[in-house]
Design a protein around this motif. Structure first.
Motif, PDB file in Angstrom:
ATOM      1  N   ASN A   6      -6.597   0.330 -10.008  1.00 59.90           N
ATOM      2  CA  ASN A   6      -7.509  -0.166  -8.972  1.00 59.90           C
ATOM      3  C   ASN A   6      -7.588  -1.683  -8.932  1.00 59.90           C
ATOM      4  OD1 ASN A   6      -8.110   2.389  -8.138  1.00 59.90           O
ATOM      5  ND2 ASN A   6      -9.935   2.576  -9.415  1.00 59.90           N
ATOM      6  N   ASN A   7      -7.312  -2.345 -10.039  1.00 57.01           N
ATOM      7  CA  ASN A   7      -7.403  -3.797 -10.059  1.00 57.01           C
ATOM      8  C   ASN A   7      -6.049  -4.457  -9.832  1.00 57.01           C
ATOM      9  OD1 ASN A   7      -6.236  -3.096 -12.434  1.00 57.01           O
ATOM     10  ND2 ASN A   7      -7.585  -4.309 -13.746  1.00 57.01           N
ATOM     11  N   MET A  33      -2.011 -13.039  -9.846  1.00 56.22           N
ATOM     12  CA  MET A  33      -2.302 -13.570  -8.528  1.00 56.22           C
ATOM     13  C   MET A  33      -2.648 -12.418  -7.595  1.00 56.22           C
ATOM     14  SD  MET A  33       0.931 -16.212  -8.479  1.00 56.22           S
ATOM     15  CE  MET A  33       1.009 -16.267  -6.723  1.00 56.22           C
ATOM     16  N   THR A  34      -3.491 -12.671  -6.611  1.00 49.90           N
ATOM     17  CA  THR A  34      -3.816 -11.660  -5.620  1.00 49.90           C
ATOM     18  C   THR A  34      -2.589 -11.388  -4.764  1.00 49.90           C
ATOM     19  OG1 THR A  34      -6.098 -12.421  -5.554  1.00 49.90           O
ATOM     20  CG2 THR A  34      -5.345 -11.106  -3.699  1.00 49.90           C
ATOM     21  N   LEU A  35      -2.277 -10.129  -4.581  1.00 46.92           N
ATOM     22  CA  LEU A  35      -1.135  -9.758  -3.752  1.00 46.92           C
ATOM     23  C   LEU A  35      -1.459  -9.993  -2.285  1.00 46.92           C
ATOM     24  CD1 LEU A  35      -0.111  -6.495  -5.591  1.00 46.92           C
ATOM     25  CD2 LEU A  35       1.088  -8.669  -5.607  1.00 46.92           C
ATOM     26  N   SER A  51      -6.641  -4.046   8.090  1.00 45.99           N
ATOM     27  CA  SER A  51      -6.960  -5.237   7.294  1.00 45.99           C
ATOM     28  C   SER A  51      -8.149  -5.032   6.361  1.00 45.99           C
ATOM     29  CB  SER A  51      -7.180  -6.445   8.207  1.00 45.99           C
ATOM     30  OG  SER A  51      -5.979  -6.770   8.872  1.00 45.99           O
ATOM     31  N   PRO A  52      -9.291  -4.549   6.860  1.00 45.41           N
ATOM     32  CA  PRO A  52     -10.417  -4.337   5.932  1.00 45.41           C
ATOM     33  C   PRO A  52     -10.125  -3.261   4.880  1.00 45.41           C
ATOM     34  CG  PRO A  52     -11.174  -4.235   8.213  1.00 45.41           C
ATOM     35  CD  PRO A  52      -9.683  -4.315   8.244  1.00 45.41           C
ATOM     36  N   LEU A  53      -9.375  -2.245   5.263  1.00 42.66           N
ATOM     37  CA  LEU A  53      -8.998  -1.197   4.316  1.00 42.66           C
ATOM     38  C   LEU A  53      -8.228  -1.791   3.141  1.00 42.66           C
ATOM     39  CD1 LEU A  53      -8.760   1.895   3.727  1.00 42.66           C
ATOM     40  CD2 LEU A  53      -6.635   1.833   5.054  1.00 42.66           C
ATOM     41  N   LEU A  54      -7.267  -2.669   3.447  1.00 43.79           N
ATOM     42  CA  LEU A  54      -6.472  -3.309   2.396  1.00 43.79           C
ATOM     43  C   LEU A  54      -7.313  -4.312   1.599  1.00 43.79           C
ATOM     44  CD1 LEU A  54      -3.159  -3.818   4.381  1.00 43.79           C
ATOM     45  CD2 LEU A  54      -3.608  -2.129   2.588  1.00 43.79           C
ATOM     46  N   ARG A  55      -8.191  -5.053   2.283  1.00 46.24           N
ATOM     47  CA  ARG A  55      -9.051  -6.013   1.586  1.00 46.24           C
ATOM     48  C   ARG A  55      -9.966  -5.298   0.598  1.00 46.24           C
ATOM     49  NH1 ARG A  55      -9.386  -8.659   6.899  1.00 46.24           N
ATOM     50  NH2 ARG A  55      -8.000 -10.465   6.759  1.00 46.24           N
ATOM     51  N   MET A  56     -10.458  -4.112   0.983  1.00 44.27           N
ATOM     52  CA  MET A  56     -11.326  -3.338   0.084  1.00 44.27           C
ATOM     53  C   MET A  56     -10.579  -2.928  -1.186  1.00 44.27           C
ATOM     54  SD  MET A  56     -13.757  -1.026   2.619  1.00 44.27           S
ATOM     55  CE  MET A  56     -12.744   0.383   2.329  1.00 44.27           C
ATOM     56  N   GLN A  57      -9.255  -2.900  -1.120  1.00 46.45           N
ATOM     57  CA  GLN A  57      -8.434  -2.571  -2.292  1.00 46.45           C
ATOM     58  C   GLN A  57      -8.093  -3.814  -3.110  1.00 46.45           C
ATOM     59  OE1 GLN A  57      -7.773   0.710  -3.056  1.00 46.45           O
ATOM     60  NE2 GLN A  57      -9.176   1.006  -1.353  1.00 46.45           N
ATOM     61  N   GLY A  58      -8.561  -4.989  -2.649  1.00 45.86           N
ATOM     62  CA  GLY A  58      -8.364  -6.224  -3.409  1.00 45.86           C
ATOM     63  C   GLY A  58      -7.197  -7.085  -2.963  1.00 45.86           C
ATOM     64  N   TYR A  59      -6.567  -6.729  -1.843  1.00 49.20           N
ATOM     65  CA  TYR A  59      -5.430  -7.511  -1.362  1.00 49.20           C
ATOM     66  C   TYR A  59      -5.888  -8.630  -0.441  1.00 49.20           C
ATOM     67  CZ  TYR A  59      -3.027  -3.294  -2.874  1.00 49.20           C
ATOM     68  OH  TYR A  59      -2.578  -2.237  -3.617  1.00 49.20           O
ATOM     69  N   GLU A  60      -5.117  -9.712  -0.405  1.00 50.59           N
ATOM     70  CA  GLU A  60      -5.322 -10.760   0.591  1.00 50.59           C
ATOM     71  C   GLU A  60      -4.497 -10.345   1.805  1.00 50.59           C
ATOM     72  OE1 GLU A  60      -3.872 -15.302   1.226  1.00 50.59           O
ATOM     73  OE2 GLU A  60      -4.794 -14.838  -0.724  1.00 50.59           O
ATOM     74  N   ALA A 143      -1.332   5.050  -0.122  1.00 48.01           N
ATOM     75  CA  ALA A 143      -0.344   5.602  -1.057  1.00 48.01           C
ATOM     76  C   ALA A 143       1.030   4.969  -0.840  1.00 48.01           C
ATOM     77  CB  ALA A 143      -0.269   7.118  -0.909  1.00 48.01           C
ATOM     78  N   ALA A 144       1.416   4.780   0.420  1.00 46.53           N
ATOM     79  CA  ALA A 144       2.707   4.137   0.718  1.00 46.53           C
ATOM     80  C   ALA A 144       2.705   2.690   0.221  1.00 46.53           C
ATOM     81  CB  ALA A 144       2.993   4.199   2.214  1.00 46.53           C
ATOM     82  N   ASN A 145       1.579   1.987   0.387  1.00 50.91           N
ATOM     83  CA  ASN A 145       1.468   0.616  -0.128  1.00 50.91           C
ATOM     84  C   ASN A 145       1.597   0.606  -1.643  1.00 50.91           C
ATOM     85  OD1 ASN A 145       1.158  -1.028   2.158  1.00 50.91           O
ATOM     86  ND2 ASN A 145      -0.998  -0.489   2.335  1.00 50.91           N
ATOM     87  N   ARG A 146       0.886   1.511  -2.316  1.00 53.54           N
ATOM     88  CA  ARG A 146       0.955   1.562  -3.775  1.00 53.54           C
ATOM     89  C   ARG A 146       2.378   1.845  -4.250  1.00 53.54           C
ATOM     90  NH1 ARG A 146      -3.920   4.430  -3.050  1.00 53.54           N
ATOM     91  NH2 ARG A 146      -2.851   6.418  -3.412  1.00 53.54           N
ATOM     92  N   ALA A 147       3.057   2.760  -3.562  1.00 53.16           N
ATOM     93  CA  ALA A 147       4.439   3.082  -3.952  1.00 53.16           C
ATOM     94  C   ALA A 147       5.340   1.863  -3.821  1.00 53.16           C
ATOM     95  CB  ALA A 147       4.968   4.237  -3.095  1.00 53.16           C
TER      96      ALA A 147
END
Length: 158
Positions: A6-7, A33-35, A51-60, A143-147
């Motif tokens: 998660n981090n 570094m922030t991805l 965008s907000p969905l990805l930001r909530m996961q900690g991404y820039e 999931a696709a982003n994480r992969a």
């Protein structure tokens, strides 16, 4: 192979390796570094959702609404991952993918309403790493982003 936590770190046994390795501190530790993710879509509602969905996961998150703007954004400040729509108003997304591949090895995740096999094959052959068809679920996109980022993290950690 590790798992993306998660981090935004990759778990490898009991140790954790940052998913993006930054400079080495004078003390010898690695700075995480922030991805950065570039979302390219001409539909404001897709950008406003993703965008907000990805930001909530900690991404820039940065965004572009045209193919030309996407190519310029990649040249100016290369992202760690690109989420790319194919139906852009100025340049077809497959052409954007081909152009980006000339200067960047960042994973490209296509997010498109085009669901035909031929469209998927063209995008993947042009350099895309994965393909998610609209409409999509948040879980599927994440999931696709994480992969894609796991593969990136494995390359960085090698």
């Amino acid at each position: 192979m590790g798992q993306l936590g998660n981090n935004n770190t990759i778990s490898i046994g009991d140790d954790e390796l940052p998913s993006q390795v930054g400079p080495i501190n004078p003390g010898g530790s690695i700075v995480a570094m922030t991805l950065q993710i570039l979302v390219v879509d001409d539909e404001p509602n897709i950008i406003a959702t993703v965008s907000p969905l990805l930001r909530m996961q900690g991404y820039e998150v940065r965004s572009a609404m045209t193919g030309r703007a996407a190519i310029e954004a990649v040249e100016r400040e290369p992202p760690d991952l690109i989420v790319l729509d194919l139906g852009l108003p100025d340049i077809d997304g497959v052409e954007v993918c081909t152009e980006v591949r000339r200067s960047s090895s960042a994973p490209i995740l296509v997010l498109s309403a085009r669901g035909a096999e031929g469209d998927k094959v063209r995008a993947l052959d042009a350099g895309a790493d994965d393909y998610v068809t609209k409409p999509f679920g948040a879980g599927e996109l994440l999931a696709a982003n994480r992969a894609a980022l796991r593969r990136l993290g494995t390359a960085v950690g090698s």
